[in-house]
Write an enzyme that holds these catalytic residues in place. Structure first.
Site, short mmCIF file in Angstrom:
data_model
loop_
_atom_site.label_atom_id
_atom_site.label_comp_id
_atom_site.label_asym_id
_atom_site.label_seq_id
_atom_site.Cartn_x
_atom_site.Cartn_y
_atom_site.Cartn_z
N ASN A 69 -7.04 -3.94 14.74
CA ASN A 69 -8.44 -4.21 14.37
C ASN A 69 -8.56 -5.32 13.33
O ASN A 69 -9.64 -5.56 12.80
CB ASN A 69 -9.10 -2.92 13.85
CG ASN A 69 -8.45 -2.41 12.57
OD1 ASN A 69 -7.56 -3.04 12.01
ND2 ASN A 69 -8.91 -1.26 12.10
N GLU A 111 -9.54 -2.35 5.76
CA GLU A 111 -10.04 -2.14 7.12
C GLU A 111 -11.34 -2.93 7.34
O GLU A 111 -12.06 -3.21 6.38
CB GLU A 111 -10.36 -0.65 7.33
CG GLU A 111 -9.18 0.28 7.15
CD GLU A 111 -8.30 0.38 8.39
OE1 GLU A 111 -8.45 -0.47 9.31
OE2 GLU A 111 -7.46 1.27 8.44
N HIS A 118 -6.93 -5.44 10.37
CA HIS A 118 -6.75 -5.05 8.96
C HIS A 118 -5.46 -5.64 8.39
O HIS A 118 -4.50 -5.91 9.11
CB HIS A 118 -6.81 -3.53 8.77
CG HIS A 118 -5.60 -2.76 9.21
ND1 HIS A 118 -5.67 -1.43 9.56
CD2 HIS A 118 -4.30 -3.10 9.33
CE1 HIS A 118 -4.46 -1.01 9.88
NE2 HIS A 118 -3.60 -1.99 9.76
N ASP A 153 0.83 -1.21 0.00
CA ASP A 153 0.00 0.00 0.00
C ASP A 153 0.86 1.25 0.00
O ASP A 153 2.08 1.19 0.16
CB ASP A 153 -0.98 -0.01 1.19
CG ASP A 153 -0.32 -0.47 2.49
OD1 ASP A 153 0.92 -0.41 2.59
OD2 ASP A 153 -1.05 -0.89 3.40
P1 PGA Z 1 2.32 -2.20 12.96
O1 PGA Z 1 1.25 -2.10 11.81
O2 PGA Z 1 3.37 -3.16 12.51
O3 PGA Z 1 2.88 -0.79 13.04
O4 PGA Z 1 1.62 -2.64 14.19
C1 PGA Z 1 0.75 -3.26 11.26
C2 PGA Z 1 -0.37 -2.93 10.33
O5 PGA Z 1 -1.14 -2.01 10.64
O6 PGA Z 1 -0.48 -3.59 9.30
#
Ligand code: PGA
Length: 248
Positions: A142, A149, A144, A73
């Site tokens: 969450n 999301e 995602h 992304d």
């Molecule tokens: P993080 O993010 O490694 O900073 O926890 C993971 C994500 O949101 O895919």
């Protein structure tokens, strides 16, 4: 062997052990197939993974010269060279430190004038590369994956997304700590794009991920936990530390 369980779960003592084990697997995969097509995430979690991969490269154990990469992304509205872009993140943590061939590094261009055309271009580029062999994923608290999301409906293909306030907050560190400076929109691979990878490894560390990891493994497949769709994949694995596994 819990072979019927999907996705498989590998629990290691801590973040460093997870990063080392996954870096070793990626290096082994490149060893078996020097032309590996690798899908890569950003976020806090993969930073240590990339440090380990750079170390393996320096020891001569990972030759990236024929590897193709696709990042999951990118923020909209930022030129690739912007310090807050995921492109810059990847340069800082991995790409500038290994022998990747620039023409084999693929990113969504968040500054493209036509976002929809850019998403189609990316899907075509993945197809032309022969598809993704190994997709590495992080996971949001969450559930995602990429910027897919939780929602009533998920997008199948690469698409433009409006970021949730919590997602902008968790990315604020890339923008001097100010969530208001985080772009409001992003481009992301879709669920089917991700699930088309031949092999998927999701990495999660820390207690903040424990409850979503539990739902990914023990809950049903639901759009409210996008990572739960890994249950449908024939070769998906979760690599987690003991903190992230503590509700399993
Ligand atoms: P993080 O993010 O490694 O900073 O926890 C993971 C994500 O949101 O895919």
């Amino acid at each position: 062997m819990s072979s019927a369980r999907r996705p498989r779960v590998v629990i290691l003592p801590d973040e460093t052990a997870v990063a080392r084990a996954l870096a070793g697997r990626i290096a082994d995969a490149i060893g078996r197939n020097p032309r590996l097509v690798l899908g890569l995430p950003t976020g806090r979690t993969p930073i240590e993974l990339y440090r380990e991969l750079v170390a393996l490269h320096e020891k001569g154990r990972a030759d990236f010269s024929q590897v193709t990469t696709f990042n999951l992304d990118e923020f909209c509205g930022l030129p690739p060279a912007d310090a807050g872009s995921y492109r810059s993140f990847m340069d800082r943590h991995l790409l500038a430190h290994v022998n990747v061939t620039p023409g084999r590094v693929n990113f969504l261009n968040g500054a493209a004038p036509d976002a929809d055309a850019e998403c189609v271009r990316y899907e075509d580029a993945i197809a032309r590369a022969g598809g993704i062999d190994l997709q590495v994923l992080g996971i949001g608290t969450n559930g995602h994956i990429g910027f897919n999301e939780p929602a009533r409906e998920l997008h199948a293909r690469t698409h433009r997304v409006t970021l949730k306030p919590e997602t902008r907050r968790s990315n604020a560190r890339l923008f001097g700590g100010d969530p208001a400076k985080v772009p409001a929109e992003a481009l992301s691979m879709g669920m089917a794009t991700i699930l088309a990878a031949r092999r998927i490894v999701l990495v999660a560390t820390g207690a903040a991920k424990a409850s979503c990891i539990e739902r990914v493994i023990n809950g049903g497949v639901t759009t409210e936990v996008p990572a739960s769709f890994l249950q449908l994949h024939a070769d998906a694995e979760l690599m987690v530390d003991e903190s992230a596994a503590r509700e399993l």
